[in-house]
Design an enzyme around this catalytic site. Structure first.
Site, mmCIF file in Angstrom:
data_model
loop_
_atom_site.group_PDB
_atom_site.id
_atom_site.type_symbol
_atom_site.label_atom_id
_atom_site.label_comp_id
_atom_site.label_asym_id
_atom_site.label_seq_id
_atom_site.Cartn_x
_atom_site.Cartn_y
_atom_site.Cartn_z
ATOM 1 N N LYS A 83 5.232 -6.575 -3.010
ATOM 2 C CA LYS A 83 4.503 -5.470 -3.638
ATOM 3 C C LYS A 83 5.510 -4.439 -4.149
ATOM 4 C CE LYS A 83 0.283 -2.995 -2.276
ATOM 5 N NZ LYS A 83 -0.427 -2.528 -1.077
HETATM 6 C C1 E4P Z 1 -3.653 -1.330 -1.771
HETATM 7 O O1 E4P Z 1 -2.917 -2.279 -1.832
HETATM 8 C C2 E4P Z 1 -3.438 -0.162 -0.931
HETATM 9 O O2 E4P Z 1 -2.847 -0.609 0.262
HETATM 10 C C3 E4P Z 1 -4.708 0.544 -0.545
HETATM 11 O O3 E4P Z 1 -5.848 -0.080 -1.098
HETATM 12 C C4 E4P Z 1 -4.694 2.024 -0.734
HETATM 13 O O4 E4P Z 1 -5.914 2.563 -0.290
HETATM 14 P P1 E4P Z 1 -6.109 4.102 0.024
HETATM 15 O O5 E4P Z 1 -6.094 4.855 -1.270
HETATM 16 O O6 E4P Z 1 -7.422 4.201 0.703
HETATM 17 O O7 E4P Z 1 -4.945 4.508 0.897
#
Ligand code: E4P
Length: 217
Positions: A83
């Site tokens: 990522k």
């Molecule tokens: C996605 O890959 C992120 O880990 C996640 O969905 C972020 O979510 P949040 O905005 O609730 O922290």
């Protein structure tokens, strides 16, 4: 539509995987912090539970360092998706790592143009953050819809991984729009089963059944 579980909580992942509800997992530095675990150790454990893609995020900010971190993360298991953030360095990293055959999830996407760049850099997944756009009074679901249109217009095969999912409605709307994947916290995935009329109907059936005086077993 595939469900990824947005957590580094191993027990929650195991629970959903046993039900066939975990097609993959996404983590980020905040979720690793929440887990209290070592990133390499917990990611390896998660990769042993689910067979689908497990996103593990780099934390460097320059392409050279991101590439080095990404290669190390990719060594954990064959189902790692590296990522990277949606920056120029992240896009360079995406191009290099996908060229080496690794899956790459480009994260922190907040605009259609960013998603276009990620697709052109060969991303396996693009992660538009719905909830965080809603938080600033923009419509995160509109972004999913715009990206779907753009990717379909040009035949990009980058998968739309709708992220920052906060509600059951987000999940249903993403499915209607045609997102390829949603990644949601375990509590949101479990909440999809809830309906007030299900509870009310079940309660009525239980009351009537008790009056019959019968048993099945
Ligand atoms: C996605 O890959 C992120 O880990 C996640 O969905 C972020 O979510 P949040 O905005 O609730 O922290």
């Amino acid at each position: 539509m595939k469900f990824f579980v947005d957590t580094a909580d191993v027990e929650a992942i195991r629970d959903l995987n046993d039900l066939g509800m975990a097609d993959g997992v996404t983590t980020n530095p905040s979720l690793i912090l929440k887990s209290g675990r070592d990133i390499l150790e917990v990611t390896k454990e998660i990769c042993g539970i689910v067979s689908g893609p497990v996103s593990a995020e780099v934390v460097a900010l320059t392409a050279d360092e991101m590439i080095a971190e990404g290669r190390k993360l990719a060594e954990i298991a064959p189902n790692i998706a590296v990522k990277v953030p949606l920056t120029w360095d992240g896009l360079k990293t995406c191009k290099v790592l996908t060229g080496e055959g690794h899956m790459v999830n480009v994260t922190l996407c907040f605009s259609a143009n960013q998603a276009l760049l990620a697709a052109k850099a060969g991303a396996t997944f693009i992660s538009p953050f719905i909830g965080r756009l809603d938080d600033i009074n923009l419509d995160g679901l509109d972004l999913i819809s715009d990206i779907r249109t753009i990717y379909d217009n040009y035949g990009f095969d980058t998968q739309i991984l709708a992220a920052s999912i906060r509600t059951a409605n987000h999940v249903a709307q993403c499915a209607m729009i045609g997102a390829d994947v949603v990644t949601a916290p375990p509590a949101v995935i479990k909440s999809l089963a809830n309906h007030v009329l299900t509870d009310k109907g079940l309660d009525q059936f239980m009351q009537d059944w008790a009056k019959t005086g019968q048993t099945i077993l």
